[in-house]
Design a protein around this motif. Structure first.
Motif, PDB file in Angstrom:
ATOM      1  N   VAL A 149      -3.704   1.121 -13.045  1.00  0.00           N
ATOM      2  CA  VAL A 149      -3.684   1.351 -11.600  1.00  0.00           C
ATOM      3  C   VAL A 149      -4.925   2.137 -11.208  1.00  0.00           C
ATOM      4  CG1 VAL A 149      -1.176   1.316 -11.318  1.00  0.00           C
ATOM      5  CG2 VAL A 149      -2.318   3.482 -11.818  1.00  0.00           C
ATOM      6  N   GLN A 150      -5.239   2.049  -9.936  1.00  0.00           N
ATOM      7  CA  GLN A 150      -6.336   2.823  -9.369  1.00  0.00           C
ATOM      8  C   GLN A 150      -5.790   3.614  -8.197  1.00  0.00           C
ATOM      9  OE1 GLN A 150     -10.130   0.883  -9.000  1.00  0.00           O
ATOM     10  NE2 GLN A 150     -10.452   1.753  -6.971  1.00  0.00           N
ATOM     11  N   SER A 151      -6.295   4.812  -8.010  1.00  0.00           N
ATOM     12  CA  SER A 151      -5.876   5.592  -6.850  1.00  0.00           C
ATOM     13  C   SER A 151      -6.221   4.825  -5.585  1.00  0.00           C
ATOM     14  CB  SER A 151      -6.575   6.946  -6.824  1.00  0.00           C
ATOM     15  OG  SER A 151      -6.249   7.631  -5.627  1.00  0.00           O
ATOM     16  N   LEU A 157      -0.676   7.040  -3.208  1.00  0.00           N
ATOM     17  CA  LEU A 157      -0.548   5.615  -3.506  1.00  0.00           C
ATOM     18  C   LEU A 157      -1.431   5.200  -4.677  1.00  0.00           C
ATOM     19  CD1 LEU A 157      -0.679   4.294   0.151  1.00  0.00           C
ATOM     20  CD2 LEU A 157       1.353   4.503  -1.305  1.00  0.00           C
ATOM     21  N   ARG A 158      -0.942   4.199  -5.431  1.00  0.00           N
ATOM     22  CA  ARG A 158      -1.672   3.621  -6.551  1.00  0.00           C
ATOM     23  C   ARG A 158      -1.681   2.105  -6.388  1.00  0.00           C
ATOM     24  NH1 ARG A 158      -2.840   8.257  -6.419  1.00  0.00           N
ATOM     25  NH2 ARG A 158      -1.914   9.874  -7.699  1.00  0.00           N
ATOM     26  N   THR A 159      -2.818   1.477  -6.683  1.00  0.00           N
ATOM     27  CA  THR A 159      -2.952   0.027  -6.604  1.00  0.00           C
ATOM     28  C   THR A 159      -3.025  -0.555  -8.008  1.00  0.00           C
ATOM     29  OG1 THR A 159      -4.163   0.186  -4.518  1.00  0.00           O
ATOM     30  CG2 THR A 159      -4.356  -1.883  -5.729  1.00  0.00           C
ATOM     31  N   CYS A 160      -2.193  -1.527  -8.295  1.00  0.00           N
ATOM     32  CA  CYS A 160      -2.213  -2.239  -9.569  1.00  0.00           C
ATOM     33  C   CYS A 160      -3.461  -3.117  -9.605  1.00  0.00           C
ATOM     34  CB  CYS A 160      -0.952  -3.096  -9.716  1.00  0.00           C
ATOM     35  SG  CYS A 160      -0.961  -4.150 -11.174  1.00  0.00           S
ATOM     36  N   LEU A 161      -4.287  -2.943 -10.622  1.00  0.00           N
ATOM     37  CA  LEU A 161      -5.515  -3.723 -10.708  1.00  0.00           C
ATOM     38  C   LEU A 161      -5.264  -5.137 -11.224  1.00  0.00           C
ATOM     39  CD1 LEU A 161      -8.162  -1.140 -11.946  1.00  0.00           C
ATOM     40  CD2 LEU A 161      -7.637  -1.894  -9.629  1.00  0.00           C
ATOM     41  N   PRO A 173     -10.576  -7.138 -11.181  1.00  0.00           N
ATOM     42  CA  PRO A 173      -9.482  -6.382 -10.564  1.00  0.00           C
ATOM     43  C   PRO A 173      -9.018  -6.979  -9.238  1.00  0.00           C
ATOM     44  CG  PRO A 173     -11.195  -4.897 -11.341  1.00  0.00           C
ATOM     45  CD  PRO A 173     -11.748  -6.294 -11.435  1.00  0.00           C
ATOM     46  N   ALA A 174      -7.714  -6.999  -9.048  1.00  0.00           N
ATOM     47  CA  ALA A 174      -7.116  -7.530  -7.822  1.00  0.00           C
ATOM     48  C   ALA A 174      -7.278  -6.539  -6.675  1.00  0.00           C
ATOM     49  CB  ALA A 174      -5.631  -7.808  -8.045  1.00  0.00           C
ATOM     50  N   ALA A 175      -7.388  -7.072  -5.476  1.00  0.00           N
ATOM     51  CA  ALA A 175      -7.478  -6.243  -4.271  1.00  0.00           C
ATOM     52  C   ALA A 175      -6.085  -5.791  -3.850  1.00  0.00           C
ATOM     53  CB  ALA A 175      -8.125  -7.042  -3.146  1.00  0.00           C
ATOM     54  N   SER A 176      -6.024  -4.687  -3.160  1.00  0.00           N
ATOM     55  CA  SER A 176      -4.774  -4.136  -2.645  1.00  0.00           C
ATOM     56  C   SER A 176      -4.063  -5.137  -1.736  1.00  0.00           C
ATOM     57  CB  SER A 176      -5.083  -2.858  -1.864  1.00  0.00           C
ATOM     58  OG  SER A 176      -3.949  -2.389  -1.216  1.00  0.00           O
ATOM     59  N   THR A 177      -2.744  -5.201  -1.853  1.00  0.00           N
ATOM     60  CA  THR A 177      -1.965  -6.130  -1.032  1.00  0.00           C
ATOM     61  C   THR A 177      -1.225  -5.437   0.110  1.00  0.00           C
ATOM     62  OG1 THR A 177      -0.083  -5.899  -2.540  1.00  0.00           O
ATOM     63  CG2 THR A 177      -1.613  -7.725  -2.965  1.00  0.00           C
ATOM     64  N   SER A 178      -1.403  -4.115   0.254  1.00  0.00           N
ATOM     65  CA  SER A 178      -0.673  -3.374   1.284  1.00  0.00           C
ATOM     66  C   SER A 178      -1.404  -2.080   1.604  1.00  0.00           C
ATOM     67  CB  SER A 178       0.745  -3.073   0.789  1.00  0.00           C
ATOM     68  OG  SER A 178       1.470  -2.324   1.743  1.00  0.00           O
ATOM     69  N   THR A 179      -1.073  -1.476   2.729  1.00  0.00           N
ATOM     70  CA  THR A 179      -1.641  -0.177   3.088  1.00  0.00           C
ATOM     71  C   THR A 179      -0.665   0.953   2.795  1.00  0.00           C
ATOM     72  OG1 THR A 179      -0.876  -0.432   5.359  1.00  0.00           O
ATOM     73  CG2 THR A 179      -3.132  -1.134   4.870  1.00  0.00           C
ATOM     74  N   GLY A 180       0.486   0.616   2.224  1.00  0.00           N
ATOM     75  CA  GLY A 180       1.489   1.617   1.869  1.00  0.00           C
ATOM     76  C   GLY A 180       2.296   1.140   0.687  1.00  0.00           C
ATOM     77  N   CYS A 181       3.141   2.011   0.156  1.00  0.00           N
ATOM     78  CA  CYS A 181       4.003   1.628  -0.961  1.00  0.00           C
ATOM     79  C   CYS A 181       4.949   0.522  -0.477  1.00  0.00           C
ATOM     80  CB  CYS A 181       4.805   2.828  -1.450  1.00  0.00           C
ATOM     81  SG  CYS A 181       6.006   2.400  -2.738  1.00  0.00           S
ATOM     82  N   VAL A 222       0.873  -2.284  -4.392  1.00  0.00           N
ATOM     83  CA  VAL A 222       0.680  -0.880  -4.032  1.00  0.00           C
ATOM     84  C   VAL A 222       2.015  -0.163  -4.180  1.00  0.00           C
ATOM     85  CG1 VAL A 222       0.029   0.736  -2.210  1.00  0.00           C
ATOM     86  CG2 VAL A 222      -1.182  -1.441  -2.435  1.00  0.00           C
ATOM     87  N   GLY A 223       2.004   0.902  -4.981  1.00  0.00           N
ATOM     88  CA  GLY A 223       3.222   1.685  -5.215  1.00  0.00           C
ATOM     89  C   GLY A 223       2.932   3.165  -5.109  1.00  0.00           C
ATOM     90  N   CYS A 224       3.986   3.942  -4.979  1.00  0.00           N
ATOM     91  CA  CYS A 224       3.839   5.394  -4.858  1.00  0.00           C
ATOM     92  C   CYS A 224       3.702   6.037  -6.242  1.00  0.00           C
ATOM     93  CB  CYS A 224       5.005   5.984  -4.087  1.00  0.00           C
ATOM     94  SG  CYS A 224       6.646   5.604  -4.718  1.00  0.00           S
ATOM     95  N   CYS A 225       3.047   7.185  -6.277  1.00  0.00           N
ATOM     96  CA  CYS A 225       2.734   7.885  -7.520  1.00  0.00           C
ATOM     97  C   CYS A 225       3.957   8.606  -8.092  1.00  0.00           C
ATOM     98  CB  CYS A 225       1.626   8.890  -7.271  1.00  0.00           C
ATOM     99  SG  CYS A 225       2.145  10.306  -6.268  1.00  0.00           S
ATOM    100  N   ASP A 226       3.778   9.209  -9.262  1.00  0.00           N
ATOM    101  CA  ASP A 226       4.872   9.926  -9.910  1.00  0.00           C
ATOM    102  C   ASP A 226       5.207  11.251  -9.240  1.00  0.00           C
ATOM    103  OD1 ASP A 226       5.170   7.849 -11.647  1.00  0.00           O
ATOM    104  OD2 ASP A 226       4.427   8.903 -13.410  1.00  0.00           O
ATOM    105  N   SER A 227       4.373  11.718  -8.314  1.00  0.00           N
ATOM    106  CA  SER A 227       4.720  12.905  -7.520  1.00  0.00           C
ATOM    107  C   SER A 227       5.657  12.528  -6.370  1.00  0.00           C
ATOM    108  CB  SER A 227       3.463  13.564  -6.958  1.00  0.00           C
ATOM    109  OG  SER A 227       2.675  14.086  -7.999  1.00  0.00           O
TER     110      SER A 227
END
Length: 86
Positions: free
Chosen positions: A66-68, A34-38, A13-21, A43-48
């Motif tokens: 994705v991972q929370s 936020l969700r992190t693409c593995l 799994p890849a590490a997060s590339t940002s601290t925000g969307c 890093v992107g924002c959730c469906d909420s």
């Protein structure tokens, strides 16, 4: 509830590339969670969140898992299988 393994989870799994969307930050907007693409660390924002950038990332790249990125949360979601995965 038993959480099953998923063939879509990357072996490394890849590490997060940002601290925000990343997209919300670029446009000066806000997010809910936020969700992190593995697969690539995006890093992107959730469906909420109103912009749903994590799902948009999946749709444009095919990166399925994705991972929370929320503190204290340790779960993964597979967009292809539409379920929580291990």
């Amino acid at each position: 509830m038993t959480i099953k393994a998923c063939a879509h989870v990357p072996a490394a799994p890849a590490a997060s590339t940002s601290t925000g969307c990343q997209e919300c930050l670029a446009m000066g907007d806000t997010w809910v969670h936020l969700r992190t693409c593995l697969h690539c660390g995006h890093v992107g924002c959730c469906d909420s969140s109103k912009n749903k950038h994590a799902t948009g990332h999946f749709k444009s790249t095919g990166h399925a898992v994705v991972q929370s990125a929320e503190p204290g949360e340790d779960w993964r979601w597979c967009y292809v299988d539409e379920r929580q995965v291990g």
